[in-house]
Design an enzyme around this catalytic site. Sequence first.
Site, PDB file in Angstrom:
ATOM      1  N   LYS A 202       0.839  -1.211   0.000  1.00  0.00           N
ATOM      2  CA  LYS A 202       0.000   0.000   0.000  1.00  0.00           C
ATOM      3  C   LYS A 202       0.875   1.263   0.000  1.00  0.00           C
ATOM      4  O   LYS A 202       0.609   2.225  -0.739  1.00  0.00           O
ATOM      5  CB  LYS A 202      -0.921  -0.017   1.235  1.00  0.00           C
ATOM      6  CG  LYS A 202      -1.662   1.273   1.511  1.00  0.00           C
ATOM      7  CD  LYS A 202      -2.704   1.587   0.450  1.00  0.00           C
ATOM      8  CE  LYS A 202      -3.185   3.024   0.556  1.00  0.00           C
ATOM      9  NZ  LYS A 202      -4.174   3.405  -0.436  1.00  0.00           N
TER      10      LYS A 202
ATOM     11  N   CYS B  86      -3.309  10.448   1.076  1.00  0.00           N
ATOM     12  CA  CYS B  86      -2.415   9.302   0.893  1.00  0.00           C
ATOM     13  C   CYS B  86      -1.053   9.649   0.292  1.00  0.00           C
ATOM     14  O   CYS B  86      -0.029   9.417   0.913  1.00  0.00           O
ATOM     15  CB  CYS B  86      -3.111   8.273   0.009  1.00  0.00           C
ATOM     16  SG  CYS B  86      -4.631   7.636   0.727  1.00  0.00           S
TER      17      CYS B  86
END
Length: 422
Positions: free
Chosen positions: A203, A257
């Site tokens: 991720k 993110c």
Amino acid sequence: MRISVIGLGYMGLPMAAVLARAGHEVVGVDINPKAVDAVNAGKCHFAEPGVPEIVAEAHKSGRLRAVAKPEAAEAFILSLPTPVDHTTHKADMSFVEAGAKAIAPVLKGGELVIMESTSPVGATEANVRDVIEKLRPDLVGMVAYVFCPERAIPGNTLHEMVHNDRLVGGLTEAATARGVELYKTFCKGAVIPTQARVAELVKLVENASRDAQIAFANELSLVCDQLGMDAWDVIALANRHPRVNIFNPGPGVGGHCIAVDPWFIIHAAPKVTPFMKAAREVNDSKPAFVAGKVRESVKRVRGSQGLRVSGSRVKVACLGLAYKPDVDYLRESPSIAVVEELAGDEGLELMIVEPHIESWDKPLTKLDKAIKEADVVVALTGHKVFKELPEGALAGKAVVDSCGVFRRRGDVSSTVSQEVQA
Ligand SMILES: NC(=O)c1ccc[n+]([C@@H]2O[C@H](COP(=O)([O-])OP(=O)(O)OC[C@H]3O[C@@H](n4cnc5c(N)ncnc54)[C@H](O)[C@@H]3O)[C@@H](O)[C@H]2O)c1
């Protein structure tokens, strides 16, 4: 299954509703009473396409409700904030640990605990399992822990949450298998088993890779500026090469993110990540560069005969606060960094335009008024409404276009041919 989703934010609430739609009995938990009240009224407390509808449907079905304190369930999904400390660049895992502590008392043994929050490698073990086992030593080895990163993007969360491929990484093989089984109940993408640490790193790698690609485009925009060329022109031509695919530049990098996650890798392995760190620094320095271009334009406007000056203070319209087009999402937005950098300047009056939100820390101006009155127009976000400004609206104004939204316009000077832009 009876599933509890801890954290009903941008990711947790759509997830809770998707699970309810798939037939699970879902209890959402949030410390924010606004979120709890909204869900219990069948509403969504933020703007995201399709989410109000699916929440309303899930609430009506009786399979989604919300509470302030966790209750017993067969599975728990932690969807809690994992921000970065901007000074130390360390992940702030306090929200996740608070969530783990909150569910510990209601665990009986045999539950599946899934962490979806983007986290440093080892967090499922250290910040979830160990925190729970410290409070509940009676549960050692009796709860299945899994890390399953969320890859959805604001603006298209609902579709991506269901259709993207998913990684399910357990702390044990049995935990992985149980996680896979649960995700398969609603995922249309592939559900791929792996280990927790691998899923945690993957991720982060995904976002660090995008950060680096954007940094390349942003650095290129500085090079083009110095050499007097149009960066979009250069990139469009380079992308005619069959194996080159350069991103487009912008005012920096934002969102929850991409601007955050690379730091979790850099912090864990600082000696071997000079490239990722440089990418972060290039992207973080871009707002100051854009502010510098605005200041140059303000100076030019003052000294120019041809451009309009409305009064003693040069009026600067800053278009867009959101970190990407057509959303109301402001987190870590570089547009805000540009606005804040300019806010203290004497001799200019800022008009801030963000059509996707009602209010902000500073007063907002309507698009029509800002465009009508501005001497300098600064494009910070490529919203559709900005792209669709009528031809001639920008004539006679100085324009700083940090995101390429005004390309192809006859009333903004450009070095780029229509064919290249297509
Ligand atoms: N938003 C995105 O685009 C996105 C995409 C992929 C992954 N992620 C990751 O998903 C995670 C969640 O992100 P988000 O955008 O949904 O965050 P968010 O801030 O929108 O939502 C988090 C929610 O958790 C609640 N909360 C905080 N502490 C709590 C506690 N102790 N108990 C119960 N509720 C609590 C907050 O009130 C809030 O409603 C983060 O790790 C993020 O990095 C986010």
